[in-house]
Design a protein around this motif. Structure first.
Motif, PDB file in Angstrom:
ATOM      1  N   GLU A  80       0.585  -0.657  -0.270  1.00  0.00           N
ATOM      2  CA  GLU A  80      -0.375   0.082   0.196  1.00  0.00           C
ATOM      3  C   GLU A  80       0.744   0.930  -0.450  1.00  0.00           C
ATOM      4  OE1 GLU A  80      -2.319  -0.778   3.207  1.00  0.00           O
ATOM      5  OE2 GLU A  80      -4.581  -1.940   2.216  1.00  0.00           O
ATOM      6  N   GLU A  81       2.114   1.516   0.714  1.00  0.00           N
ATOM      7  CA  GLU A  81       2.800   2.516   0.503  1.00  0.00           C
ATOM      8  C   GLU A  81       3.996   3.081  -0.239  1.00  0.00           C
ATOM      9  OE1 GLU A  81       5.777   1.843   3.753  1.00  0.00           O
ATOM     10  OE2 GLU A  81       3.904   2.298   5.556  1.00  0.00           O
ATOM     11  N   LYS A  82       4.104   1.934  -1.584  1.00  0.00           N
ATOM     12  CA  LYS A  82       4.646   1.845  -2.460  1.00  0.00           C
ATOM     13  C   LYS A  82       3.519   1.896  -4.174  1.00  0.00           C
ATOM     14  CE  LYS A  82       8.648  -1.607  -1.802  1.00  0.00           C
ATOM     15  NZ  LYS A  82       9.058  -2.665  -1.676  1.00  0.00           N
ATOM     16  N   TYR A  83       2.088   1.549  -3.052  1.00  0.00           N
ATOM     17  CA  TYR A  83       1.215   1.905  -4.491  1.00  0.00           C
ATOM     18  C   TYR A  83       1.201   3.947  -4.353  1.00  0.00           C
ATOM     19  CZ  TYR A  83      -3.221   2.556  -6.787  1.00  0.00           C
ATOM     20  OH  TYR A  83      -4.528   2.893  -7.573  1.00  0.00           O
ATOM     21  N   ASP A  84       0.777   3.677  -3.003  1.00  0.00           N
ATOM     22  CA  ASP A  84       0.806   6.036  -2.601  1.00  0.00           C
ATOM     23  C   ASP A  84       1.947   6.666  -3.067  1.00  0.00           C
ATOM     24  OD1 ASP A  84      -1.561   4.740  -1.473  1.00  0.00           O
ATOM     25  OD2 ASP A  84      -0.899   5.284   0.969  1.00  0.00           O
ATOM     26  N   GLN A  85       3.053   5.511  -3.048  1.00  0.00           N
ATOM     27  CA  GLN A  85       3.998   6.503  -3.410  1.00  0.00           C
ATOM     28  C   GLN A  85       4.491   6.531  -5.548  1.00  0.00           C
ATOM     29  OE1 GLN A  85       7.504   4.245  -1.588  1.00  0.00           O
ATOM     30  NE2 GLN A  85       7.652   5.412  -0.063  1.00  0.00           N
ATOM     31  N   ALA A  86       3.476   5.267  -5.862  1.00  0.00           N
ATOM     32  CA  ALA A  86       3.848   5.295  -7.260  1.00  0.00           C
ATOM     33  C   ALA A  86       2.344   6.318  -7.917  1.00  0.00           C
ATOM     34  CB  ALA A  86       3.116   3.843  -7.813  1.00  0.00           C
ATOM     35  N   LEU A  87       1.532   6.609  -6.857  1.00  0.00           N
ATOM     36  CA  LEU A  87       0.288   7.548  -7.371  1.00  0.00           C
ATOM     37  C   LEU A  87       0.964   8.885  -7.286  1.00  0.00           C
ATOM     38  CD1 LEU A  87      -3.208   6.344  -5.621  1.00  0.00           C
ATOM     39  CD2 LEU A  87      -1.628   6.172  -8.329  1.00  0.00           C
ATOM     40  N   GLN A  88       1.461   9.330  -6.158  1.00  0.00           N
ATOM     41  CA  GLN A  88       2.397  10.899  -5.900  1.00  0.00           C
ATOM     42  C   GLN A  88       3.324  11.270  -7.092  1.00  0.00           C
ATOM     43  OE1 GLN A  88       4.325   9.724  -2.358  1.00  0.00           O
ATOM     44  NE2 GLN A  88       1.582  11.078  -0.955  1.00  0.00           N
ATOM     45  N   SER A  89       3.898   9.623  -7.219  1.00  0.00           N
ATOM     46  CA  SER A  89       5.215  10.302  -8.692  1.00  0.00           C
ATOM     47  C   SER A  89       4.413  10.358 -10.216  1.00  0.00           C
ATOM     48  CB  SER A  89       5.705   8.573  -8.487  1.00  0.00           C
ATOM     49  OG  SER A  89       7.019   8.696  -9.814  1.00  0.00           O
ATOM     50  N   ASN A  90       3.395   9.913 -10.391  1.00  0.00           N
ATOM     51  CA  ASN A  90       2.298   9.861 -10.999  1.00  0.00           C
ATOM     52  C   ASN A  90       1.790  10.941 -11.028  1.00  0.00           C
ATOM     53  OD1 ASN A  90       1.306   9.148 -13.564  1.00  0.00           O
ATOM     54  ND2 ASN A  90      -0.291   7.991 -12.577  1.00  0.00           N
ATOM     55  N   LYS A  96       2.859  14.143  -9.600  1.00  0.00           N
ATOM     56  CA  LYS A  96       3.940  14.972  -9.824  1.00  0.00           C
ATOM     57  C   LYS A  96       4.358  14.562 -11.387  1.00  0.00           C
ATOM     58  CE  LYS A  96       6.094  14.890  -5.416  1.00  0.00           C
ATOM     59  NZ  LYS A  96       7.382  14.193  -4.936  1.00  0.00           N
ATOM     60  N   LEU A  97       4.706  13.778 -12.150  1.00  0.00           N
ATOM     61  CA  LEU A  97       4.957  13.542 -14.057  1.00  0.00           C
ATOM     62  C   LEU A  97       3.833  13.765 -14.399  1.00  0.00           C
ATOM     63  CD1 LEU A  97       6.558   9.880 -13.570  1.00  0.00           C
ATOM     64  CD2 LEU A  97       7.946  11.849 -14.150  1.00  0.00           C
ATOM     65  N   GLN A  98       2.934  13.997 -14.372  1.00  0.00           N
ATOM     66  CA  GLN A  98       1.660  14.575 -14.920  1.00  0.00           C
ATOM     67  C   GLN A  98       1.404  15.368 -15.409  1.00  0.00           C
ATOM     68  OE1 GLN A  98      -0.732  12.797 -16.657  1.00  0.00           O
ATOM     69  NE2 GLN A  98      -0.170  10.614 -16.896  1.00  0.00           N
ATOM     70  N   ASN A  99       1.829  16.546 -13.650  1.00  0.00           N
ATOM     71  CA  ASN A  99       1.846  18.514 -13.798  1.00  0.00           C
ATOM     72  C   ASN A  99       3.131  18.430 -14.803  1.00  0.00           C
ATOM     73  OD1 ASN A  99      -0.021  17.901 -11.587  1.00  0.00           O
ATOM     74  ND2 ASN A  99       0.900  18.148  -9.988  1.00  0.00           N
ATOM     75  N   GLN A 100       3.968  17.115 -14.229  1.00  0.00           N
ATOM     76  CA  GLN A 100       4.771  18.510 -15.312  1.00  0.00           C
ATOM     77  C   GLN A 100       5.595  18.036 -17.140  1.00  0.00           C
ATOM     78  OE1 GLN A 100       8.738  15.208 -13.712  1.00  0.00           O
ATOM     79  NE2 GLN A 100       9.081  16.717 -12.577  1.00  0.00           N
ATOM     80  N   ILE A 101       4.435  16.942 -17.362  1.00  0.00           N
ATOM     81  CA  ILE A 101       4.233  16.332 -18.660  1.00  0.00           C
ATOM     82  C   ILE A 101       2.947  17.721 -19.054  1.00  0.00           C
ATOM     83  CG2 ILE A 101       2.889  15.247 -20.021  1.00  0.00           C
ATOM     84  CD1 ILE A 101       4.019  12.553 -18.891  1.00  0.00           C
ATOM     85  N   GLN A 102       1.961  18.492 -18.530  1.00  0.00           N
ATOM     86  CA  GLN A 102       0.886  19.399 -18.787  1.00  0.00           C
ATOM     87  C   GLN A 102       2.039  20.814 -18.658  1.00  0.00           C
ATOM     88  OE1 GLN A 102      -1.564  18.939 -15.632  1.00  0.00           O
ATOM     89  NE2 GLN A 102      -3.025  17.426 -17.129  1.00  0.00           N
ATOM     90  N   GLU A 103       3.142  20.604 -17.942  1.00  0.00           N
ATOM     91  CA  GLU A 103       3.875  21.994 -18.201  1.00  0.00           C
ATOM     92  C   GLU A 103       4.750  22.257 -19.245  1.00  0.00           C
ATOM     93  OE1 GLU A 103       7.207  24.125 -14.828  1.00  0.00           O
ATOM     94  OE2 GLU A 103       5.890  22.965 -14.093  1.00  0.00           O
ATOM     95  N   LEU A 104       5.344  20.670 -19.499  1.00  0.00           N
ATOM     96  CA  LEU A 104       6.378  21.241 -20.634  1.00  0.00           C
ATOM     97  C   LEU A 104       5.446  20.965 -21.853  1.00  0.00           C
ATOM     98  CD1 LEU A 104       8.573  18.569 -19.361  1.00  0.00           C
ATOM     99  CD2 LEU A 104       8.752  20.739 -19.371  1.00  0.00           C
TER     100      LEU A 104
END
Length: 183
Positions: free
Chosen positions: A45-55, A57-65
């Motif tokens: 569950e902790e790894k899943y939550d970390q993956a969601l947070q990372s995802n 962040k990456l989505q925000n970076q993709i939108q910004e770029l």
């Protein structure tokens, strides 16, 4: 010599210890397995939550770029367009698009340069105008061969990159220079 009573007591002791082991293993071992499963689930569950947070962040970076790229493309398009404005201002061009393609980009782009854009539908314009026509898409209409070949241009897709925009404007400019007409 070992008596029969000794063998029976030994066998009974083995079965008694086996039964006791099963009872203890089933109760104590079950708790141990449950604890390990809970620990494993919490870790997943902790790894899943970390993956969601990372995802996220990456989505925000993709939108910004993507926004930055779009802004840079618009700025470059405006820069390219301004270079051709004096030569193509108030010039006329016909625009024919394959079915299914949308006129969200090509016409506004040509109009941003200052060109007059005339949309041509499936039927052949009569009489044939003397201005260039831009065919957008992989195919041309049946009547395209009747248009003067030196006045025809074609692009495969409706949404052009800035480099393709510059090349298209150069080609349009060449057509007008070769014809040396005011359309």
């Amino acid at each position: 010599m070992i008596s029969l009573r000794y063998h029976i007591i030994t066998i009974a002791a083995v079965f008694l210890s086996l039964g006791l082991g099963i009872i203890l293993g089933g109760s104590i071992g079950q708790n141990w397995i449950n604890e390990k499963q809970q620990t494993l689930l919490v870790g997943l569950e902790e790894k899943y939550d970390q993956a969601l947070q990372s995802n996220a962040k990456l989505q925000n970076q993709i939108q910004e770029l993507s926004g930055r790229i779009e802004q840079a493309n618009e700025e470059f398009s405006a820069f390219v367009s301004k270079g051709f404005m004096p030569d193509l201002q108030e010039k006329t061009i016909g625009l024919w698009m394959n079915q299914g393609l949308k006129d969200e980009f090509i016409r506004p782009f040509l109009e941003s340069v200052g060109m007059k854009v005339i949309l041509i539908d499936e039927s052949l314009p009569s009489p044939l105008p003397a201005y260039p026509i831009l065919f957008v898409g992989a195919q041309r209409p049946n009547w395209a061969h009747e248009w003067a070949e030196e006045l025809t241009l074609q692009v495969e897709k409706a949404n052009l990159t800035p480099a393709e925009q510059g090349k298209l404007l150069e080609r349009i400019q060449q057509v007008y220079q070769e014809q040396n007409h005011e359309y």
